[in-house]
Design an enzyme around this catalytic site. Sequence first.
Site, PDB file in Angstrom:
ATOM      1  N   ASN A  28       0.830  -1.207   0.000  1.00 34.87           N
ATOM      2  CA  ASN A  28       0.000   0.000   0.000  1.00 34.87           C
ATOM      3  C   ASN A  28       0.862   1.254   0.000  1.00 34.87           C
ATOM      4  OD1 ASN A  28       0.640  -0.779   2.639  1.00 34.87           O
ATOM      5  ND2 ASN A  28      -1.162   0.199   3.540  1.00 34.87           N
ATOM      6  N   VAL A  29       0.341   2.277  -0.662  1.00 39.02           N
ATOM      7  CA  VAL A  29       1.056   3.549  -0.802  1.00 39.02           C
ATOM      8  C   VAL A  29       0.066   4.660  -0.454  1.00 39.02           C
ATOM      9  CG1 VAL A  29       2.210   5.101  -2.427  1.00 39.02           C
ATOM     10  CG2 VAL A  29       2.592   2.626  -2.584  1.00 39.02           C
ATOM     11  N   GLU A  30       0.332   5.354   0.656  1.00 43.45           N
ATOM     12  CA  GLU A  30      -0.591   6.407   1.093  1.00 43.45           C
ATOM     13  C   GLU A  30      -0.124   7.767   0.591  1.00 43.45           C
ATOM     14  OE1 GLU A  30      -0.832   5.593   5.287  1.00 43.45           O
ATOM     15  OE2 GLU A  30      -2.213   3.929   4.923  1.00 43.45           O
ATOM     16  N   GLU A  58      -3.272  -4.299  -3.082  1.00 41.16           N
ATOM     17  CA  GLU A  58      -3.814  -5.088  -4.190  1.00 41.16           C
ATOM     18  C   GLU A  58      -3.793  -4.294  -5.499  1.00 41.16           C
ATOM     19  OE1 GLU A  58      -5.056  -4.660  -1.211  1.00 41.16           O
ATOM     20  OE2 GLU A  58      -6.156  -6.398  -0.468  1.00 41.16           O
TER      21      GLU A  58
HETATM   22  N1  THU Z   1      -5.226  -1.626   2.816  1.00 37.79           N
HETATM   23  C1  THU Z   1      -4.723  -2.374   1.783  1.00 37.79           C
HETATM   24  O1  THU Z   1      -3.643  -2.085   1.256  1.00 37.79           O
HETATM   25  N2  THU Z   1      -5.457  -3.427   1.335  1.00 37.79           N
HETATM   26  C2  THU Z   1      -6.624  -3.832   1.884  1.00 37.79           C
HETATM   27  O2  THU Z   1      -7.282  -4.704   1.330  1.00 37.79           O
HETATM   28  C3  THU Z   1      -7.074  -3.244   3.159  1.00 37.79           C
HETATM   29  C4  THU Z   1      -6.502  -1.893   3.445  1.00 37.79           C
HETATM   30  C5  THU Z   1      -4.471  -0.463   3.260  1.00 37.79           C
HETATM   31  C6  THU Z   1      -5.059   0.844   2.844  1.00 37.79           C
HETATM   32  C7  THU Z   1      -4.496   1.793   3.876  1.00 37.79           C
HETATM   33  O3  THU Z   1      -3.233   2.239   3.392  1.00 37.79           O
HETATM   34  C8  THU Z   1      -4.281   0.924   5.098  1.00 37.79           C
HETATM   35  O4  THU Z   1      -4.387  -0.428   4.665  1.00 37.79           O
HETATM   36  C9  THU Z   1      -5.298   1.173   6.191  1.00 37.79           C
HETATM   37  O5  THU Z   1      -6.591   1.076   5.703  1.00 37.79           O
END
Ligand code: THU
Length: 260
Positions: A64-66, A77
Amino acid sequence: MRNALGLVMAVFRRWGRICRMEIDWVALRAAAIETMRLAYTPVSDFPVGVAGLVDDGRMVVGCNVENASMGMTLCAECGMVSSLHATGGGRLVAISCVDATGAPLMPCGRCRQLLWEHGGPECLVEALPRPLKMSELLPHGFGWEDIDRVTGGGAKTADVPPELARWRGRGTVFVHPDISGGETIWTGYWERSSGEPGTEETKGVLEEGPNFPTTAAAVAWGLVRSPRVVVVDAEGGLSWAGEGEAPEGIPQRWTKEDRA
Ligand code: THU
């Protein structure tokens, strides 16, 4: 239908390969954990990693990349699916998604839709005590067939089979009417040949099209594959529905306005 047996055999061979595919859950989880450690999570401090097994045996990963704008978060994903396409396409067979503890994490709602599209109902998602099928994680999932049922099949634009992805933009698509169940429908086939001199040896059908209710839907199917699309009408007349100028020997241009 031309080459229909060959096409059926290819589908069976592909399905057999997928069924025999061993899923190494330990390796998948290890890759997911390794990728989770690379996540960029200044907002939530909740790193996620995911690894997917592709139907050709490849493994693709994502984290994940915020973003400071917060609402713009890219889930792990999303990165994995982008990598799937960027490295040659294909279908996801199994995925492992993990949180910071390395434990299996259930994909969020949006990502279930994403996985549904790129893995389908049979794709397995690691869960405890056992992997779950996408059909269990997203019962009654929405997909292209729901759109196609209403629009007649022209809506899906990304449906070049993965094994034919390298042919995209090449060859020629011939669209023609056919009779199915007593009704006139439109279909087509995608051929290797560009019809240009010196390309004779590359003749052969790459793919048979499904049935469409309109010429326009069949042409749309063709344009996804090749900029060279020829409409052959019931009398054998040719018109050009491709991009650019009609090549020599094709007397007219097909337009959506002219015919349904
Ligand atoms: N997140 C994912 O990367 N995939 C998921 O299926 C659930 C949530 C991430 C998004 C966000 O960066 C962090 O988890 C908290 O929600």
